[in-house]
Design a protein around this motif. Structure first.
Motif, mmCIF file in Angstrom:
data_model
loop_
_atom_site.group_PDB
_atom_site.id
_atom_site.type_symbol
_atom_site.label_atom_id
_atom_site.label_comp_id
_atom_site.label_asym_id
_atom_site.label_seq_id
_atom_site.Cartn_x
_atom_site.Cartn_y
_atom_site.Cartn_z
ATOM 1 N N SER A 34 0.841 -1.188 0.000
ATOM 2 C CA SER A 34 0.000 0.000 0.000
ATOM 3 C C SER A 34 0.879 1.242 0.000
ATOM 4 C CB SER A 34 -0.919 0.017 1.218
ATOM 5 O OG SER A 34 -0.179 0.254 2.395
ATOM 6 N N VAL A 35 0.330 2.313 -0.544
ATOM 7 C CA VAL A 35 1.052 3.585 -0.533
ATOM 8 C C VAL A 35 1.350 4.004 0.906
ATOM 9 C CG1 VAL A 35 0.906 6.023 -1.132
ATOM 10 C CG2 VAL A 35 0.060 4.307 -2.736
ATOM 11 N N ALA A 36 0.387 3.808 1.782
ATOM 12 C CA ALA A 36 0.576 4.201 3.188
ATOM 13 C C ALA A 36 1.738 3.448 3.821
ATOM 14 C CB ALA A 36 -0.707 3.956 3.978
ATOM 15 N N ASP A 37 1.884 2.164 3.505
ATOM 16 C CA ASP A 37 2.985 1.390 4.074
ATOM 17 C C ASP A 37 4.335 1.865 3.540
ATOM 18 O OD1 ASP A 37 1.330 -0.116 5.651
ATOM 19 O OD2 ASP A 37 1.335 -1.881 4.352
ATOM 20 N N VAL A 38 4.398 2.132 2.236
ATOM 21 C CA VAL A 38 5.654 2.588 1.630
ATOM 22 C C VAL A 38 6.080 3.923 2.232
ATOM 23 C CG1 VAL A 38 6.699 3.441 -0.513
ATOM 24 C CG2 VAL A 38 5.352 1.323 -0.530
ATOM 25 N N LEU A 61 9.198 5.184 4.735
ATOM 26 C CA LEU A 61 10.064 6.323 4.425
ATOM 27 C C LEU A 61 10.163 7.278 5.604
ATOM 28 C CD1 LEU A 61 11.635 8.273 2.539
ATOM 29 C CD2 LEU A 61 9.397 9.188 1.845
ATOM 30 N N MET A 62 9.033 7.683 6.151
ATOM 31 C CA MET A 62 9.032 8.697 7.205
ATOM 32 C C MET A 62 9.731 8.192 8.464
ATOM 33 S SD MET A 62 7.672 11.224 5.621
ATOM 34 C CE MET A 62 7.369 12.429 6.913
ATOM 35 N N ALA A 63 9.505 6.946 8.807
ATOM 36 C CA ALA A 63 10.164 6.385 9.987
ATOM 37 C C ALA A 63 11.672 6.317 9.781
ATOM 38 C CB ALA A 63 9.608 4.995 10.288
ATOM 39 N N ASN A 118 14.723 0.704 2.079
ATOM 40 C CA ASN A 118 14.096 -0.359 1.291
ATOM 41 C C ASN A 118 12.661 -0.531 1.747
ATOM 42 O OD1 ASN A 118 13.376 -2.682 -0.093
ATOM 43 N ND2 ASN A 118 15.339 -3.693 0.225
ATOM 44 N N ALA A 119 11.722 -0.220 0.862
ATOM 45 C CA ALA A 119 10.298 -0.326 1.206
ATOM 46 C C ALA A 119 9.608 -1.435 0.425
ATOM 47 C CB ALA A 119 9.599 1.005 0.937
#
Length: 266
Positions: free
Chosen positions: A205-209, A213-215, A225-226
């Motif tokens: 999901s976009v939210a997971d990717v 990134l933010m974390a 790596n997402a």
């Protein structure tokens, strides 16, 4: 790393990963210049940014042109600070190389590789100045295809691998300046870009990717790596024994070609 109250530019901000990154920074109080090709989707993102707690300007430009890059630089020339640049805009066209048109080849190289380099070059004086005070951030959105170059994506793989190498080199060049350079490697992600890909790859999901990134940025990471965990084994094998990956992929080449031949966002 402090992510609050950033002032910066996000390309490809009209949808997908770019929009979600904009909303995450908006929740931290950012003021953003949202750049993309379509004014309507940029306006939609701007409204969402405002609702999330940030503020935004929009700029509809084709970044694959010199005029587009110059327009972005001019739009933020009067800003007091520029301490964020997210090079996210990109496009893809899959298929056999000999069947690819020159226009498609150039479109991928121009937007996926040349535009981030030229835009970073144009904004680097402001990013360096802000870096000395607040810490600047450059995020280059590459792809898992830079970690495992898949067949029928030769040009896209070249562009995204080039972007990853650009980030690695620039990170070392800017050491000690306060400008943090990070590269994000998303795998197949549930965005509009993937709607014409029929390979059946696992999508995140976009939210997971973007959450990854933010974390990672908050933790000060550089190589992010997402990709789904299911893809990590092949990435590790490719780094140590790429011919073994060839042996895994080659038997299914015909089916893969049929599944991705219509994958196109250009």
């Amino acid at each position: 790393m402090e992510l609050r109250n950033r002032r910066g530019i996000i390309t490809g901000a009209g949808q997908g990963i770019g929009r979600e990154i904009a909303l995450e920074f908006a929740a931290e109080g950012a003021h953003l210049l949202l750049v993309g090709r379509r004014e309507q989707t940029l306006n939609e993102t701007a409204q969402l940014v405002k609702a999330a707690g940030g503020s935004a300007e929009i700029l509809a430009q084709d970044l694959s042109t010199a005029d587009g890059v110059n327009a972005v630089a001019q739009a933020v020339d009067s800003w007091d600070a520029v301490n964020l640049l997210v090079n996210n805009a990109g496009n893809v066209r899959a298929g056999r190389l000999e069947n690819s048109s020159e226009n498609d080849v150039r479109a991928m190289l121009d937007l996926d590789l040349s535009a981030p380099i030229l835009l970073t070059r144009a904004l680097l004086p402001q990013l360096r100045a802000s870096g000395a005070a607040d810490g600047g951030v450059i995020v280059n959105v590459s792809s898992s295809i830079a970690l495992v170059a898949m067949p029928f994506y030769a040009v896209y793989a070249a562009a995204k691998s080039g972007l990853a190498a650009f980030g690695e080199s620039l990170r070392r060049e800017l050491h000690g300046t306060g400008v943090h350079v990070a590269t994000l490697y998303p795998g197949a992600t549930d965005t509009a870009m993937m709607t014409t890909n029929n390979a059946g790859w696992e999508t995140a999901s976009v939210a997971d990717v973007v959450g990854t990134l933010m974390a990672a940025l908050a933790a000060g990471e550089h190589e992010i790596n997402a990709t789904p965990e299911s893809a990590r084994g092949m990435q590790q094998l490719n780094a140590t024994d790429s011919l073994a990956v060839d042996a895994m992929i080659v038997p299914g080449l015909a089916d893969m070609e049929a599944a991705v031949q219509d994958h196109r966002s250009i």
